[in-house]
Design a protein around this motif. Structure first.
Motif, PDB file in Angstrom:
ATOM      1  N   VAL A   1      24.732 -47.812  40.268  1.00 15.68           N
ATOM      2  CA  VAL A   1      26.072 -47.488  39.780  1.00 15.68           C
ATOM      3  C   VAL A   1      26.321 -45.984  39.844  1.00 15.68           C
ATOM      4  O   VAL A   1      27.340 -45.528  40.363  1.00 15.68           O
ATOM      5  N   PHE A   2      25.362 -45.211  39.348  1.00 17.37           N
ATOM      6  CA  PHE A   2      25.607 -43.770  39.311  1.00 17.37           C
ATOM      7  C   PHE A   2      25.536 -43.148  40.698  1.00 17.37           C
ATOM      8  O   PHE A   2      26.118 -42.112  40.956  1.00 17.37           O
ATOM      9  N   ALA A   3      24.835 -43.801  41.616  1.00 23.64           N
ATOM     10  CA  ALA A   3      24.777 -43.278  42.980  1.00 23.64           C
ATOM     11  C   ALA A   3      26.050 -43.570  43.756  1.00 23.64           C
ATOM     12  O   ALA A   3      26.462 -42.783  44.603  1.00 23.64           O
ATOM     13  N   LEU A   4      26.700 -44.718  43.453  1.00 25.33           N
ATOM     14  CA  LEU A   4      27.781 -45.193  44.312  1.00 25.33           C
ATOM     15  C   LEU A   4      29.179 -44.958  43.766  1.00 25.33           C
ATOM     16  O   LEU A   4      30.127 -44.726  44.519  1.00 25.33           O
ATOM     17  N   ALA A   5      29.329 -45.026  42.442  1.00 25.84           N
ATOM     18  CA  ALA A   5      30.671 -45.163  41.882  1.00 25.84           C
ATOM     19  C   ALA A   5      31.480 -43.879  41.950  1.00 25.84           C
ATOM     20  O   ALA A   5      30.954 -42.779  41.774  1.00 25.84           O
ATOM     21  N   ASP A   6      32.780 -44.037  42.202  1.00 26.76           N
ATOM     22  CA  ASP A   6      33.711 -42.928  42.025  1.00 26.76           C
ATOM     23  C   ASP A   6      34.090 -42.837  40.555  1.00 26.76           C
ATOM     24  O   ASP A   6      34.223 -41.769  39.990  1.00 26.76           O
ATOM     25  N   ARG A   7      34.328 -44.030  39.997  1.00 26.05           N
ATOM     26  CA  ARG A   7      34.661 -44.106  38.579  1.00 26.05           C
ATOM     27  C   ARG A   7      33.857 -45.235  37.959  1.00 26.05           C
ATOM     28  O   ARG A   7      33.487 -46.191  38.635  1.00 26.05           O
ATOM     29  N   ILE A   8      33.624 -45.118  36.685  1.00 23.49           N
ATOM     30  CA  ILE A   8      32.878 -46.156  35.965  1.00 23.49           C
ATOM     31  C   ILE A   8      33.681 -46.550  34.732  1.00 23.49           C
ATOM     32  O   ILE A   8      34.239 -45.685  34.051  1.00 23.49           O
ATOM     33  N   THR A   9      33.755 -47.857  34.497  1.00 28.96           N
ATOM     34  CA  THR A   9      34.332 -48.339  33.242  1.00 28.96           C
ATOM     35  C   THR A   9      33.231 -49.041  32.476  1.00 28.96           C
ATOM     36  O   THR A   9      32.460 -49.816  33.045  1.00 28.96           O
ATOM     37  N   VAL A  10      33.145 -48.727  31.175  1.00 27.59           N
ATOM     38  CA  VAL A  10      32.124 -49.369  30.342  1.00 27.59           C
ATOM     39  C   VAL A  10      32.790 -50.443  29.498  1.00 27.59           C
ATOM     40  O   VAL A  10      33.793 -50.202  28.832  1.00 27.59           O
ATOM     41  N   LEU A  11      32.231 -51.643  29.595  1.00 24.95           N
ATOM     42  CA  LEU A  11      32.785 -52.800  28.908  1.00 24.95           C
ATOM     43  C   LEU A  11      31.851 -53.195  27.773  1.00 24.95           C
ATOM     44  O   LEU A  11      30.657 -53.367  27.991  1.00 24.95           O
ATOM     45  N   VAL A  12      32.385 -53.352  26.568  1.00 30.69           N
ATOM     46  CA  VAL A  12      31.581 -53.847  25.459  1.00 30.69           C
ATOM     47  C   VAL A  12      32.392 -54.912  24.727  1.00 30.69           C
ATOM     48  O   VAL A  12      33.547 -54.674  24.373  1.00 30.69           O
ATOM     49  N   TYR A  13      31.800 -56.078  24.524  1.00 34.46           N
ATOM     50  CA  TYR A  13      32.496 -57.201  23.889  1.00 34.46           C
ATOM     51  C   TYR A  13      33.870 -57.442  24.504  1.00 34.46           C
ATOM     52  O   TYR A  13      34.865 -57.598  23.813  1.00 34.46           O
TER      53      TYR A  13
ATOM     54  N   ARG B   1      34.612 -46.795  50.955  1.00 35.73           N
ATOM     55  CA  ARG B   1      35.709 -46.189  51.738  1.00 35.73           C
ATOM     56  C   ARG B   1      36.256 -47.129  52.805  1.00 35.73           C
ATOM     57  O   ARG B   1      37.289 -46.890  53.358  1.00 35.73           O
ATOM     58  N   ARG B   2      35.501 -48.196  53.137  1.00 28.47           N
ATOM     59  CA  ARG B   2      36.074 -49.162  54.086  1.00 28.47           C
ATOM     60  C   ARG B   2      36.877 -50.221  53.350  1.00 28.47           C
ATOM     61  O   ARG B   2      37.751 -50.852  53.915  1.00 28.47           O
ATOM     62  N   TYR B   3      36.525 -50.417  52.106  1.00 23.78           N
ATOM     63  CA  TYR B   3      37.266 -51.377  51.281  1.00 23.78           C
ATOM     64  C   TYR B   3      37.522 -50.733  49.933  1.00 23.78           C
ATOM     65  O   TYR B   3      36.848 -49.787  49.551  1.00 23.78           O
ATOM     66  N   THR B   4      38.500 -51.269  49.219  1.00 27.63           N
ATOM     67  CA  THR B   4      38.630 -50.948  47.810  1.00 27.63           C
ATOM     68  C   THR B   4      37.636 -51.860  47.085  1.00 27.63           C
ATOM     69  O   THR B   4      37.651 -53.065  47.298  1.00 27.63           O
TER      70      THR B   4
ATOM     71  N   LEU C   1      42.407 -50.415  40.312  1.00 28.60           N
ATOM     72  CA  LEU C   1      41.509 -50.057  41.405  1.00 28.60           C
ATOM     73  C   LEU C   1      42.381 -49.277  42.377  1.00 28.60           C
ATOM     74  O   LEU C   1      43.321 -49.824  42.949  1.00 28.60           O
ATOM     75  N   GLU C   2      42.077 -47.978  42.544  1.00 31.38           N
ATOM     76  CA  GLU C   2      42.871 -47.159  43.454  1.00 31.38           C
ATOM     77  C   GLU C   2      42.416 -47.436  44.881  1.00 31.38           C
ATOM     78  O   GLU C   2      41.246 -47.746  45.121  1.00 31.38           O
ATOM     79  N   PRO C   3      43.324 -47.260  45.833  1.00 27.05           N
ATOM     80  CA  PRO C   3      42.956 -47.537  47.227  1.00 27.05           C
ATOM     81  C   PRO C   3      41.707 -46.775  47.639  1.00 27.05           C
ATOM     82  O   PRO C   3      41.636 -45.547  47.468  1.00 27.05           O
ATOM     83  N   GLY C   4      40.746 -47.493  48.133  1.00 30.09           N
ATOM     84  CA  GLY C   4      39.552 -46.871  48.686  1.00 30.09           C
ATOM     85  C   GLY C   4      38.507 -46.458  47.689  1.00 30.09           C
ATOM     86  O   GLY C   4      37.416 -46.026  48.066  1.00 30.09           O
ATOM     87  N   GLU C   5      38.764 -46.591  46.413  1.00 31.15           N
ATOM     88  CA  GLU C   5      37.754 -46.152  45.450  1.00 31.15           C
ATOM     89  C   GLU C   5      36.697 -47.237  45.233  1.00 31.15           C
ATOM     90  O   GLU C   5      36.912 -48.408  45.534  1.00 31.15           O
ATOM     91  N   LEU C   6      35.558 -46.798  44.756  1.00 39.01           N
ATOM     92  CA  LEU C   6      34.537 -47.742  44.310  1.00 39.01           C
ATOM     93  C   LEU C   6      34.444 -47.594  42.802  1.00 39.01           C
ATOM     94  O   LEU C   6      33.998 -46.576  42.293  1.00 39.01           O
ATOM     95  N   HIS C   7      34.954 -48.603  42.132  1.00 42.53           N
ATOM     96  CA  HIS C   7      35.065 -48.556  40.676  1.00 42.53           C
ATOM     97  C   HIS C   7      34.015 -49.505  40.089  1.00 42.53           C
ATOM     98  O   HIS C   7      34.074 -50.704  40.313  1.00 42.53           O
ATOM     99  N   ALA C   8      33.055 -48.916  39.384  1.00 46.52           N
ATOM    100  CA  ALA C   8      31.975 -49.747  38.859  1.00 46.52           C
ATOM    101  C   ALA C   8      32.250 -50.147  37.415  1.00 46.52           C
ATOM    102  O   ALA C   8      32.872 -49.406  36.666  1.00 46.52           O
ATOM    103  N   PHE C   9      31.800 -51.348  37.060  1.00 50.27           N
ATOM    104  CA  PHE C   9      31.890 -51.828  35.678  1.00 50.27           C
ATOM    105  C   PHE C   9      30.491 -52.078  35.166  1.00 50.27           C
ATOM    106  O   PHE C   9      29.719 -52.807  35.784  1.00 50.27           O
ATOM    107  N   ILE C  10      30.178 -51.438  34.045  1.00 55.78           N
ATOM    108  CA  ILE C  10      28.873 -51.678  33.446  1.00 55.78           C
ATOM    109  C   ILE C  10      29.075 -52.137  32.013  1.00 55.78           C
ATOM    110  O   ILE C  10      30.185 -52.055  31.470  1.00 55.78           O
TER     111      ILE C  10
ATOM    112  N   SER D   1      44.732 -50.872  49.781  1.00 56.21           N
ATOM    113  CA  SER D   1      45.046 -51.870  48.752  1.00 56.21           C
ATOM    114  C   SER D   1      44.661 -51.396  47.362  1.00 56.21           C
ATOM    115  O   SER D   1      43.637 -50.751  47.169  1.00 56.21           O
ATOM    116  N   ARG D   2      45.512 -51.749  46.431  1.00 56.65           N
ATOM    117  CA  ARG D   2      45.200 -51.429  45.045  1.00 56.65           C
ATOM    118  C   ARG D   2      45.425 -52.642  44.157  1.00 56.65           C
ATOM    119  O   ARG D   2      46.153 -53.562  44.515  1.00 56.65           O
ATOM    120  N   LEU D   3      44.758 -52.595  43.039  1.00 59.57           N
ATOM    121  CA  LEU D   3      44.861 -53.689  42.081  1.00 59.57           C
ATOM    122  C   LEU D   3      45.252 -53.079  40.738  1.00 59.57           C
ATOM    123  O   LEU D   3      44.676 -52.085  40.321  1.00 59.57           O
TER     124      LEU D   3
END
Lengths: 253, 309, 321
Positions: free
Chosen positions: A210-222, A196-199, A28-37, A4-6
């Motif tokens: 976050v840094f241990a788990l994420a495949d990708r990170i997006t940084v959100l400000v305001y 890897r079991r879920y997106t 969100l790509e299938p199977g990735e863990l995408h973190a938001f900080i 699944s992707r979003l």
């Protein structure tokens, strides 16, 4: 492997003059863990609310496996596998732990217009619920009222409820909120097993996690994403260091 | 059916609307600020009417009667607040509904004991008992015009109080953020008592004003209270402006419906059917209006901003 | 069974039902025949309170307008009877169906709102039905209508009718137990778990993919039908219908019975109806102005009597003390 992707396109939400989500686009790509900080008030929880349907976006669109879901209700989104957890623990406090998870399982098994058979003795609800509790380490607490659990246990139950719906995409809103170091450690390990079991979209304050788990990170400000990339890229990104980490450059290291 | 008659009915509608506003303003303030559902608000309306009747009959002057009835109602309101309601602010709405329901039973019975089961009529002074000639050929009751004038004056006064005075600022602060208000050193308990007092006086005033038209009677409070609920639900709970607009809307539609629905129905119904359906439908009209408005705007016409308290 | 034996609430409830069952036999013998009617009334109000408890105690929906369904049930029966249709097999299903339709329409609008709005809207809708009843000139408007024949259930000339007092009494008992049994099944079913979930945490119910609104609406309709049944029974017992049976204080009393007995418990509403009506009966035998005592008493119950009668009995249980 999850498929699944979003796709999120220019999602915007303002509260009065405050823009909490400002043209946010990402996938969100299938199977990735995408973190938001992002710092407090960056609009992370608003984003989760928009994606899960607790809030309606002013403009923008969301596609789930190619299907536009922007106008769907929260229940419809969850029903189709886009399931969230809550930063502020949101459980059924007067239910037992098992009933919390079993109710979530009910939603996966079609409608709940069964008026006669006792739900609690139904193996079709009990067995999968116990399996989920086993995964999060709450099996021995199955018959305890959820309100009587410790904070760490409630956080685990929070995730268990989401898992019991058999999601395709998990939106985890600060799963480690309020946890001590030991509990956090355990949660990080657990999230690692979910990977890897879920997106997964992971909103988190805990940088170690976050840094241990994420495949990708997006940084959100305001309410606006200022950078997206692999953890190493984010760590090296000057804009991020300046806008988000500020003087505490070492904090993320 | 002449234009003058229609306009007269419209004025009657306004008069009912203004009365509803007096009740609804207190209800909506008390709810908006203390988060209290007060079913016994109608009891203050009734008590006000009985006080006005008693003082008027004893002193032979409606004006002095009202002047004395206002502080008397205020005292009753404050006693109720201190004795019973204060402990309810922190409770859930169900508890508030039940306890104030108990208060209604108590007040209705108390009035029965004190004033007897029959109602009290209130004589009007000669000055008010006539009618005045208005433009467009309308002849209208002087007293009803006075009610409308008082209502509009109170609405204006409330507007000034809430949006242009220090007390109003505190009221708004209390409504939007109770914890913050108390952290800033506002005596929240005193503020609540004050707000409740204002609501009590307004409800009592409404009762005093209506007493000469439809006499003071037991149970009068509940009839109008439910209409006032409809008003604040339509207007948006907590909003004075919403209460004012919804009160006038409700008053006019209800009055016009009762006056003209029969004849409107006659246009496309046989006489017999219209005569049966007319009264039934006109008494249901505002509830249908409420349902329609809520179907599209579940929070009413002027929904309050999200409260953090 | 061991558990029940150690549970004072269960024992007390069991004893209560034995007493109720014995009333028509014992009361006339000791010169209190009058109490047969009192207990019949208590059972009817119990049925109504059980119906309200389904949405209020288990679903968190505080309806202040459930007297409307008492009226709808009563008026449907009464109007049919007035027109010479005495057969319960026609009266009852029709009355229940109309209750269901009205509950569906009122519920569909009311359930879009929350909290106080919901309380006030259900109140206003019930008042609308009240005014409708009061405007029915043919059926006595405000004064009400005397009904001459209770429901009959004969097929081809044989069969019971509610004119038989003993039969009526035990039918009430059977219906009360049946309604409680149905509610017991419902609240423990999948549907019931969703209903309780919406009371506990509606946001989360949505977030796990369950559209709460339709479940709440169905519960609201079931509840309306149960109260409609109580309305049919009430009109049959009193042989009289009037708008007063759906006036707003009746809705308040119904809520009180549920709270007084213990919300969200199966037998609580029965205890609540019993306590409420017996108290009213006793106080009114002392003084005409019994509301002067009753009103403040209700306030005291709200302020200090959490958990209701069953909660109180429960607290006698040493295990919970």
């Amino acid at each position: 492997m999850p498929e699944s992707r979003l796709e999120v396109e220019a999602l915007t939400k303002a509260f009065g003059g405050l823009v909490a989500a400002d043209a946010v686009s990402f996938e969100l790509e299938p199977g990735e863990l995408h973190a938001f900080i992002g710092p407090n008030g960056a609009g992370k929880t608003t984003l989760v609310n928009l994606l899960a349907g607790q809030l309606k976006a002013d403009t923008g669109s969301i596609k789930f496996d190619g299907v536009p879901i922007t106008n769907w209700s929260a229940a419809a989104r969850a029903r189709h596998g886009l399931v969230r957890s809550f930063q502020i623990t949101s459980i059924f406090r007067d239910f037992t732990v098992l009933d919390n998870v079993a109710l979530a399982g009910q939603s996966r098994q079609g409608h709940s217009f069964g008026f006669w058979r006792a739900a609690r003795n139904d193996p079709a609800l009990r067995d999968p619920a116990l399996r989920v509790l086993d995964q999060v380490g709450l099996a021995s607490r199955a018959d305890v009222p959820a309100g009587a659990l410790s904070h760490g246990e409630q956080r685990a139950l929070e995730i268990a409820i989401a898992l019991a719906t058999e999601p395709k995409i998990l939106l985890l809103d600060e799963p480690m909120a309020g946890m001590g170091p030991d509990d956090s450690e355990r949660m990080i390990a657990f999230l690692g097993r979910l990977k890897r079991r879920y997106t997964i979209m992971l909103v988190e304050h805990d940088m170690d996690a976050v840094f241990a788990l994420a495949d990708r990170i997006t940084v959100l400000v305001y309410g606006r994403p200022i950078a997206t990339g692999a953890p190493a890229e984010i760590r090296a990104n000057a804009k991020v260091r300046q806008a988000y980490l500020g003087d505490e450059e070492t904090a993320a290291a | 059916m002449t234009t003058a008659f229609v306009l007269e009915q419209a004025l009657n509608g306004f008069q009912l609307g203004v009365l509803l506003f007096l009740l609804a303003a207190g209800l909506t303030l008390v709810f908006g600020i203390m988060d209290l559902v007060n079913l016994a608000h109608g009891s203050l309306y009734m008590v006000g009417a009985f006080f006005a009747a008693t003082f008027t009959l004893a002193l032979d002057s409606f004006f002095i009667g009202v002047l004395l009835a206002i502080p008397a109602t205020l005292i009753v309101g404050l006693v109720v607040e201190v004795v019973a309601l204060r402990t309810l602010y922190a409770r859930d709405h169900l508890d508030q509904v039940l306890a104030t329901f108990g208060l209604i039973l108590f007040f209705n019975e108390l009035v029965r004991v004190v004033w007897g089961p029959a109602g009290l009529s209130v004589p009007l002074p000669a000055v008010l008992n006539g009618s005045v000639q208005l433009p467009l050929g309308i002849t209208y009751s002087t007293y009803r015009l006075l009610i409308i004038a008082v209502g509009i004056a109170v609405a204006f006064g409330l507007y000034v109080l809430v949006s242009h005075t220090r007390i109003g600022m505190l009221i708004r602060a209390g409504a939007s953020n109770r914890t913050m208000a108390s952290a800033l050193g506002v005596n929240v308990g005193l503020l609540f008592t004050l707000v409740f007092g204002i609501g009590a006086v307004l409800a009592g005033l409404a009762g005093m004003l209506i007493a000469p038209i439809s006499q003071a009677s037991i149970g009068m409070g509940e009839q109008i209270l439910i209409l006032a609920f409809v008003v604040i639900v339509i207007g948006g709970i907590g909003s004075i402006r919403g209460a004012f607009i919804a009160a006038l809307l409700t008053g006019v539609i209800d009055t016009m419906g009762r006056a003209f629905l029969d004849e409107i129905l006659l246009l496309f119904m046989p006489v017999q059917a219209a005569e049966t359906a007319g009264p039934a439908l006109s008494s249901m009209l505002i509830y249908i209006l409420m349902a329609a408005i809520l179907f599209f705007r579940p929070q009413g016409l002027f929904p309050p901003r999200a409260r953090s308290a | 069974m061991k558990d029940i034996a150690r549970n004072p609430a269960a024992i007390a409830t069991f004893v209560l039902f034995v007493v109720i069952a014995l009333v028509p036999i014992v009361a006339p013998l000791i010169g209190y025949g009058f109490y047969v009617n009192v207990f019949a009334r208590i059972m009817i109000w119990s049925i109504a309170a059980v119906g309200l408890n389904l949405i209020m105690g288990y679903g968190g929906m505080v309806s202040f307008g459930h007297a409307a369904y008492l009226g709808i049930g009563g008026y449907t029966f009464g109007i049919l009877s007035y027109h010479g249709i005495d057969n319960g097999f026609i009266q009852w299903p029709l009355a229940l169906a109309i209750s269901a339709v009205v509950a569906f329409v009122f519920g569909a609008v009311s359930l879009r709102t929350r909290g106080v709005y919901f309380i006030m809207i259900t109140l206003a809708f019930a008042q609308m039905v009240f005014f409708l009843g009061a405007s029915l000139d043919q059926y006595g408007s405000n004064d009400g209508l005397i009904i001459y024949n209770r429901s009959t259930f004969d097929v081809g000339g044989v069969g019971p009718n509610l004119g038989d007092r003993v039969f009526f009494y035990y039918l009430l008992l059977a219906l009360l137990l049946l309604v409680i049994f149905i509610c017991w099944r419902i609240v423990n079913s999948r549907f019931g778990m969703v209903l309780r979930g919406t009371k506990s945490n509606e946001t989360r119910v949505h977030a796990i993919g369950i559209p709460a609104y339709r479940y709440r609406l169905v519960a609201f309709v079931i509840s309306g039908v149960i109260v409609g049944l109580a309305g049919i029974l009430m009109a049959n017992l009193e042989k009289f219908i009037s708008p007063d049976m759906m006036n707003w204080p009746r809705s308040g009393e119904l809520i009180f019975m549920v709270v007084l007995g213990g919300m969200g418990t199966l037998f609580g509403p029965v205890w609540g109806a019993l306590a409420f009506l017996l108290l009213a009966e006793i106080l009114s035998s002392f003084t005409e102005h019994w509301h002067l005592i009753f009103g403040p008493l209700l306030i005291l119950v709200v302020l200090f009597g959490r958990g209701g009668v069953l909660g109180f009995v429960e607290r006698l249980n040493p295990r919970h003390a």
